[in-house]
Scaffold this motif. Structure first.
Motif, PDB file in Angstrom:
ATOM      1  N   THR A  62       4.634 116.758  28.808  1.00 65.81           N
ATOM      2  CA  THR A  62       4.394 116.787  27.372  1.00 65.81           C
ATOM      3  C   THR A  62       3.638 115.527  26.984  1.00 65.81           C
ATOM      4  N   VAL A  63       2.709 115.673  26.065  1.00 68.44           N
ATOM      5  CA  VAL A  63       1.945 114.547  25.533  1.00 68.44           C
ATOM      6  C   VAL A  63       2.252 114.461  24.048  1.00 68.44           C
ATOM      7  N   VAL A  64       2.724 113.330  23.599  1.00 62.92           N
ATOM      8  CA  VAL A  64       3.097 113.173  22.195  1.00 62.92           C
ATOM      9  C   VAL A  64       1.857 113.330  21.319  1.00 62.92           C
ATOM     10  N   GLY A  65       1.885 114.338  20.458  1.00 63.57           N
ATOM     11  CA  GLY A  65       0.743 114.597  19.595  1.00 63.57           C
ATOM     12  C   GLY A  65      -0.305 115.499  20.215  1.00 63.57           C
ATOM     13  N   ILE A  87      15.901 110.471  20.629  1.00 62.61           N
ATOM     14  CA  ILE A  87      16.317 111.483  21.602  1.00 62.61           C
ATOM     15  C   ILE A  87      15.416 111.385  22.829  1.00 62.61           C
ATOM     16  N   ALA A  88      16.007 111.294  24.001  1.00 64.40           N
ATOM     17  CA  ALA A  88      15.229 111.226  25.241  1.00 64.40           C
ATOM     18  C   ALA A  88      14.464 112.531  25.446  1.00 64.40           C
ATOM     19  N   VAL A 114       6.817 114.722  13.658  1.00 60.65           N
ATOM     20  CA  VAL A 114       8.134 115.155  14.137  1.00 60.65           C
ATOM     21  C   VAL A 114       8.426 114.635  15.540  1.00 60.65           C
ATOM     22  N   THR A 115       7.511 114.888  16.482  1.00 62.01           N
ATOM     23  CA  THR A 115       7.766 114.502  17.873  1.00 62.01           C
ATOM     24  C   THR A 115       7.922 112.995  18.061  1.00 62.01           C
ATOM     25  N   PRO A 116       6.983 112.164  17.594  1.00 62.97           N
ATOM     26  CA  PRO A 116       7.157 110.718  17.813  1.00 62.97           C
ATOM     27  C   PRO A 116       8.415 110.151  17.169  1.00 62.97           C
ATOM     28  N   GLY A 156       9.531 118.008  23.272  1.00 62.14           N
ATOM     29  CA  GLY A 156      10.291 117.476  24.394  1.00 62.14           C
ATOM     30  C   GLY A 156      10.186 118.367  25.619  1.00 62.14           C
ATOM     31  N   LEU A 157      11.114 118.187  26.556  1.00 64.56           N
ATOM     32  CA  LEU A 157      11.066 118.924  27.819  1.00 64.56           C
ATOM     33  C   LEU A 157      12.241 119.881  28.013  1.00 64.56           C
TER      34      LEU A 157
END
Length: 213
Positions: A136-139, A81-82, A73-75, A92-93
């Motif tokens: 945030t770190v992706v994954g 989306i920024a 989902v996130t990647p 995200g943030l």
């Protein structure tokens, strides 16, 4: 973006029906309006119905549908989306009613190599301020530590956080009463590199003990 997590089956069937009718309408009369249709956390039967429905779609409109499974989902969302606009629950943030950061606050990107340790320093030379940071770190699935390290070698380092994080973005703050730096340490023990987004800012703060005196 459609999030179908925990959605009742009846509700998803209605959504699926409406989505099909809407897409057919736009495909026939307004083909340029829909850019991407991203579906996240969808159950298996939803994918099956979309495969059948895709037979009636043009190849161009097929490419507008993107299905993101939970671990992706996130990647996938970050491709469109920024991070400052992507809600925290999706990696995200952005937070609702955020009083600390705005979308105008600059977000920096940092790549954490596989099987390595990365460090980010946030120097603070002014005292009497509170520094805030968002990361945030992706994954995720990394070890993460936060410390305040004073410039004065005679002062003590303050450990703010030290844990394994596998979930959403994290935010913290620290009142600065002497010059120093916030040190963020990310240990990636995976075989794949990780992408990290972060931002920080300071604001003048009156300590509580002064207000109460």
């Amino acid at each position: 973006v459609y999030d179908l997590k925990n959605a009742p089956i009846q509700g998803m069937k209605e959504l699926n029906s409406i989505n099909k009718k809407t897409l057919m309408l736009f495909q026939s009369y307004y083909p340029e309006i829909i850019y991407k249709n991203i579906v996240v956390n969808a159950p298996f039967w939803f994918y099956t119905s979309q495969v059948l429905f895709s037979r009636f779609m043009s190849q161009r409109n097929k490419s507008k549908f993107i299905f993101a499974r939970p671990q992706r989902v996130t990647p996938i969302l970050l491709k469109f989306i920024a991070p400052e606009h992507l809600p925290a629950e999706y990696g995200g943030l952005r937070r609702n009613n955020d009083q600390d950061f705005t979308p105008d606050d600059k977000v920096l990107e940092h790549k954490v190599r596989a099987n390595s340790v990365s460090r980010i320093e946030l120097p603070v030379h002014e005292t009497g301020v509170t520094i805030m940071w968002d990361i945030t770190v992706v994954g995720w699935d990394v070890s993460y530590k936060e410390e305040f390290i004073p410039d004065d070698e005679g002062s003590y380092t303050v450990l703010l956080q030290n844990q394994n994080i596998v979930g959403e973005s994290t935010r913290n703050s620290f009142y600065i009463n002497e010059p120093g730096r916030i040190l963020l340490t990310i240990e990636n023990g995976n075989f794949k590199r990780k992408k990290m987004y972060y931002r920080s800012k300071t604001r003048v703060t009156v300590p509580m003990f002064i207000l109460l005196s």
